[in-house]
Design a protein around this motif. Structure first.
Motif, PDB file in Angstrom:
ATOM      1  N   CYS A 187       0.829  -1.222   0.000  1.00 26.68           N
ATOM      2  CA  CYS A 187       0.000   0.000   0.000  1.00 26.68           C
ATOM      3  C   CYS A 187       0.852   1.257   0.000  1.00 26.68           C
ATOM      4  CB  CYS A 187      -0.942  -0.001   1.203  1.00 26.68           C
ATOM      5  SG  CYS A 187      -2.223  -1.272   1.133  1.00 26.68           S
ATOM      6  N   SER A 188       1.934   1.263   0.771  1.00 29.46           N
ATOM      7  CA  SER A 188       2.803   2.447   0.797  1.00 29.46           C
ATOM      8  C   SER A 188       3.509   2.634  -0.540  1.00 29.46           C
ATOM      9  CB  SER A 188       3.817   2.338   1.934  1.00 29.46           C
ATOM     10  OG  SER A 188       4.629   1.189   1.808  1.00 29.46           O
ATOM     11  N   SER A 189       3.821   1.549  -1.238  1.00 30.53           N
ATOM     12  CA  SER A 189       4.456   1.655  -2.556  1.00 30.53           C
ATOM     13  C   SER A 189       3.542   2.371  -3.540  1.00 30.53           C
ATOM     14  CB  SER A 189       4.811   0.264  -3.089  1.00 30.53           C
ATOM     15  OG  SER A 189       5.776  -0.371  -2.277  1.00 30.53           O
ATOM     16  N   PHE A 190       2.276   1.948  -3.574  1.00 32.14           N
ATOM     17  CA  PHE A 190       1.320   2.612  -4.465  1.00 32.14           C
ATOM     18  C   PHE A 190       1.008   4.025  -3.974  1.00 32.14           C
ATOM     19  CE2 PHE A 190       0.131  -1.848  -5.672  1.00 32.14           C
ATOM     20  CZ  PHE A 190       0.436  -1.729  -7.016  1.00 32.14           C
ATOM     21  N   GLY A 191       0.986   4.226  -2.676  1.00 31.61           N
ATOM     22  CA  GLY A 191       0.741   5.558  -2.125  1.00 31.61           C
ATOM     23  C   GLY A 191       1.823   6.548  -2.526  1.00 31.61           C
ATOM     24  N   PHE A 230       5.306   3.190  -9.350  1.00 30.87           N
ATOM     25  CA  PHE A 230       4.150   2.323  -9.607  1.00 30.87           C
ATOM     26  C   PHE A 230       4.623   0.908  -9.955  1.00 30.87           C
ATOM     27  CE2 PHE A 230       0.940   0.466 -12.456  1.00 30.87           C
ATOM     28  CZ  PHE A 230      -0.183   0.558 -11.638  1.00 30.87           C
ATOM     29  N   ILE A 231       5.693   0.826 -10.740  1.00 30.64           N
ATOM     30  CA  ILE A 231       6.284  -0.479 -11.066  1.00 30.64           C
ATOM     31  C   ILE A 231       6.753  -1.165  -9.785  1.00 30.64           C
ATOM     32  CG2 ILE A 231       8.234  -1.611 -12.212  1.00 30.64           C
ATOM     33  CD1 ILE A 231       8.018   0.546 -14.401  1.00 30.64           C
ATOM     34  N   SER A 232       7.344  -0.384  -8.866  1.00 32.97           N
ATOM     35  CA  SER A 232       7.780  -0.935  -7.586  1.00 32.97           C
ATOM     36  C   SER A 232       6.593  -1.499  -6.809  1.00 32.97           C
ATOM     37  CB  SER A 232       8.482   0.151  -6.756  1.00 32.97           C
ATOM     38  OG  SER A 232       8.847  -0.334  -5.489  1.00 32.97           O
ATOM     39  N   GLY A 233       5.456  -0.780  -6.844  1.00 33.60           N
ATOM     40  CA  GLY A 233       4.255  -1.262  -6.167  1.00 33.60           C
ATOM     41  C   GLY A 233       3.731  -2.548  -6.772  1.00 33.60           C
ATOM     42  N   CYS A 234       3.706  -2.599  -8.109  1.00 34.54           N
ATOM     43  CA  CYS A 234       3.261  -3.816  -8.800  1.00 34.54           C
ATOM     44  C   CYS A 234       4.179  -4.988  -8.477  1.00 34.54           C
ATOM     45  CB  CYS A 234       3.218  -3.576 -10.310  1.00 34.54           C
ATOM     46  SG  CYS A 234       1.958  -2.405 -10.848  1.00 34.54           S
ATOM     47  N   ALA A 294       5.981  -5.301  -5.700  1.00 37.09           N
ATOM     48  CA  ALA A 294       5.725  -5.682  -4.313  1.00 37.09           C
ATOM     49  C   ALA A 294       4.475  -6.565  -4.217  1.00 37.09           C
ATOM     50  CB  ALA A 294       5.556  -4.429  -3.448  1.00 37.09           C
ATOM     51  N   LEU A 295       3.454  -6.250  -5.002  1.00 32.51           N
ATOM     52  CA  LEU A 295       2.229  -7.046  -5.014  1.00 32.51           C
ATOM     53  C   LEU A 295       2.494  -8.441  -5.557  1.00 32.51           C
ATOM     54  CD1 LEU A 295      -0.865  -7.048  -4.562  1.00 32.51           C
ATOM     55  CD2 LEU A 295      -1.100  -6.218  -6.918  1.00 32.51           C
ATOM     56  N   ARG A 296       3.333  -8.500  -6.587  1.00 27.92           N
ATOM     57  CA  ARG A 296       3.623  -9.783  -7.239  1.00 27.92           C
ATOM     58  C   ARG A 296       4.448 -10.716  -6.352  1.00 27.92           C
ATOM     59  NH1 ARG A 296       7.935 -11.297 -10.853  1.00 27.92           N
ATOM     60  NH2 ARG A 296       7.336 -13.080 -12.131  1.00 27.92           N
ATOM     61  N   ILE A 297       5.385 -10.156  -5.582  1.00 26.61           N
ATOM     62  CA  ILE A 297       6.285 -11.018  -4.802  1.00 26.61           C
ATOM     63  C   ILE A 297       5.944 -10.989  -3.312  1.00 26.61           C
ATOM     64  CG2 ILE A 297       8.214 -10.901  -6.437  1.00 26.61           C
ATOM     65  CD1 ILE A 297       8.262  -8.704  -3.341  1.00 26.61           C
ATOM     66  N   ARG A 298       4.722 -10.632  -2.980  1.00 25.66           N
ATOM     67  CA  ARG A 298       4.372 -10.447  -1.569  1.00 25.66           C
ATOM     68  C   ARG A 298       4.623 -11.690  -0.721  1.00 25.66           C
ATOM     69  NH1 ARG A 298      -0.017 -10.877  -4.710  1.00 25.66           N
ATOM     70  NH2 ARG A 298      -1.679 -12.367  -4.194  1.00 25.66           N
ATOM     71  N   THR A 299       4.506 -12.869  -1.310  1.00 30.42           N
ATOM     72  CA  THR A 299       4.716 -14.095  -0.521  1.00 30.42           C
ATOM     73  C   THR A 299       6.184 -14.313  -0.175  1.00 30.42           C
ATOM     74  OG1 THR A 299       4.831 -15.377  -2.584  1.00 30.42           O
ATOM     75  CG2 THR A 299       2.689 -15.231  -1.480  1.00 30.42           C
ATOM     76  N   ARG A 300       7.093 -13.588  -0.840  1.00 30.96           N
ATOM     77  CA  ARG A 300       8.516 -13.741  -0.511  1.00 30.96           C
ATOM     78  C   ARG A 300       8.905 -12.917   0.708  1.00 30.96           C
ATOM     79  NH1 ARG A 300      11.460 -12.949  -6.393  1.00 30.96           N
ATOM     80  NH2 ARG A 300      10.003 -14.203  -7.631  1.00 30.96           N
ATOM     81  N   LEU A 301       8.048 -11.979   1.090  1.00 33.40           N
ATOM     82  CA  LEU A 301       8.360 -11.125   2.230  1.00 33.40           C
ATOM     83  C   LEU A 301       7.950 -11.836   3.508  1.00 33.40           C
ATOM     84  CD1 LEU A 301       7.046  -7.722   0.834  1.00 33.40           C
ATOM     85  CD2 LEU A 301       9.372  -8.627   0.747  1.00 33.40           C
ATOM     86  N   PRO A 302       8.882 -11.976   4.470  1.00 28.74           N
ATOM     87  CA  PRO A 302       8.543 -12.677   5.713  1.00 28.74           C
ATOM     88  C   PRO A 302       7.521 -11.914   6.528  1.00 28.74           C
ATOM     89  CG  PRO A 302      10.694 -11.650   5.895  1.00 28.74           C
ATOM     90  CD  PRO A 302      10.265 -11.493   4.467  1.00 28.74           C
ATOM     91  N   ALA A 303       6.543 -12.622   7.066  1.00 30.49           N
ATOM     92  CA  ALA A 303       5.538 -12.011   7.921  1.00 30.49           C
ATOM     93  C   ALA A 303       5.990 -12.096   9.370  1.00 30.49           C
ATOM     94  CB  ALA A 303       4.193 -12.712   7.731  1.00 30.49           C
ATOM     95  N   LEU A 304       5.157 -11.599  10.290  1.00 34.56           N
ATOM     96  CA  LEU A 304       5.498 -11.614  11.707  1.00 34.56           C
ATOM     97  C   LEU A 304       5.750 -13.047  12.174  1.00 34.56           C
ATOM     98  CD1 LEU A 304       5.751  -9.989  14.340  1.00 34.56           C
ATOM     99  CD2 LEU A 304       3.329 -10.451  14.744  1.00 34.56           C
ATOM    100  N   GLY A 305       6.884 -13.228  12.875  1.00 34.50           N
ATOM    101  CA  GLY A 305       7.211 -14.545  13.397  1.00 34.50           C
ATOM    102  C   GLY A 305       8.127 -15.348  12.506  1.00 34.50           C
TER     103      GLY A 305
END
Length: 417
Positions: free
Chosen positions: A293-297, A388-392, A394-405
């Motif tokens: 969201c911050s990328s697109f913002g 905008f490309i950076s946001g797209c 980030a959306l495409r590779i979101r599963t590669r980013l580690p979540a909490l824990g």
């Protein structure tokens, strides 16, 4: 965050950053007073960027031999010595052309020392706070830094008027010395024993490429740094030269609006930092969403900023950019720190520092050319597209980013053969 060592780190870093800002203002005043040349003044940030790229590239070799605390303290001690030599040289040579080139040489040396201090400082933070407090700690450090950036230029200008450029350099000398004292007081519980540092059986070349190899081989790190590169390319639009053209050509306003826009930008960064501190738990639970969201913002704020001719709207878009930028920066910073073990993190930050410095230097030339050839609005539209490309992405590779824990212990560690 209440540990003394974390307090020593951020206070020492705040003193060092204040000193860096004051000495740049002081040198600008000295060079302008001697030459009146804008080009020679512009050489200071260029020399600084190139020196940090070189130093960041070789920082891993030092990190294999010395502790992070030693590198932080020695950087500040080295800066005090170079600043002293700079002042002596200035008084001995006087106001002549050769003095300017000598000053630029000293700027290069100081920036070399900064080149290993910055990644060492970033890598030290996760060692001094609990993993659950990383987001809050990153937000707090970012907020302190933005407060310094927001008020530092104005304070530096007032100090130059009141004290003179050379006396401001003496003040920087004192701040660097105080920063070194605070860095020496840090207690790093993860610090390797001196004999272990000395026994590291790794060549200098392997040490240099270790961080780069980690970034390339590990999907989460590669994804994070692709976003960093895209953001760095677009971030050039906020340098003074482009903002100045924007104020004159797009807003048809006087030079004072350059200061207003910068102030609103840093105000946005501070608001983002405050939200990061207050809403650390919310960010932790939704860190992937915050990155996206911050990328697109950021892209939307940049597009609006480049499109508008209404001055007050430009301030709103500038502040909005700052808010989203800070949230993305804190989210990526925390994600990066969770993706790498604390022992390998310094190498990654060293590679990142070199990469960002090089990209920023080249992008400055590129966007300067675009502004001259196609106008300042085109510059902001292109930057908005890059973001905008950076946001797209980030959306495409979101599963590669580690979540909490999902800390380093849950992820595959990549070593160097």
């Amino acid at each position: 965050m209440k540990r003394n060592s974390f307090r020593y780190l951020w206070i020492g870093q705040a003193l060092a950053n204040s000193g860096d800002l004051f000495y740049i203002v002081g040198l600008m005043a000295i060079i302008h007073g001697m030459t009146g040349s804008a080009m020679l003044m512009a050489m200071i940030p260029f020399v600084t960027t190139m020196a940090r790229f070189i130093s960041g590239s070789f920082a891993p070799v030092l990190m294999d031999k010395y502790s992070l605390k030693s590198l932080l303290a020695s950087s500040q001690i080295g800066k005090t010595a170079v600043l002293f030599l700079l002042l002596v040289t200035y008084y001995v040579l006087g106001e002549q052309e050769v003095t300017v080139y000598a000053i630029l040489g000293f700027v290069f040396l100081i920036s070399l020392l900064d080149g290993w201090a910055a990644p060492a400082s970033h890598a030290m933070l996760p060692r001094l706070v609990d993993a659950a407090e990383l987001t809050k700690a990153n937000s707090f450090v970012a907020l302190v830094d933005q407060l310094i950036q927001l008020g530092g230029w104005a304070v530096g200008g007032l100090l130059v008027v009141a004290m003179g450029g050379s006396n401001v350099i003496w003040l920087t000398f004192s701040l660097a010395l105080a920063a070194a004292v605070f860095m020496k007081m840090i207690e790093d519980r993860h610090e390797a024993a001196p004999e272990q540092k000395g026994k590291a059986d790794i060549s200098n070349w392997n040490s240099i490429q270790e961080g780069w190899t980690l970034i390339w081989r590990q999907p989460s790190l590669r994804a994070i740094h692709i976003m960093y590169v895209l953001e760095t390319i677009a971030g050039v639009i906020w340098i003074a030269a482009i903002i100045y053209v924007y104020v004159v050509d797009a807003l048809n306003k006087e030079e004072a609006w350059w200061g207003y826009i910068n102030a609103s930008f840093f105000l946005g960064l501070m608001l983002g930092g405050l939200f990061g501190m207050r809403g650390a738990g919310l960010i932790d639970r939704n860190i992937r969403k915050f990155v996206i969201c911050s990328s697109f913002g950021i892209s939307l704020m940049t597009f609006g900023f480049g499109l508008t001719s209404v001055p007050w709207l430009a301030l709103v878009f500038s502040a909005g950019f700052g808010i989203f930028e800070q949230l993305k920066s804190v989210s990526l910073q925390t994600t990066l720190q969770r993706s790498v073990s604390i022992h390998l993190l310094p190498k990654v930050y060293a590679a990142q520092s070199a990469l960002v410095s090089l990209v920023f230097g080249l992008s400055t030339l590129l966007f300067g050319y675009i502004t001259d050839e196609f106008g300042v609005r085109a510059t902001y539209f292109i930057a908005a597209i890059v973001l905008f490309i950076s946001g797209c992405y980030a959306l495409r590779i979101r599963t590669r980013l580690p979540a909490l824990g999902e800390g380093p212990e849950q992820q595959v560690r990549i070593g160097i053969e």
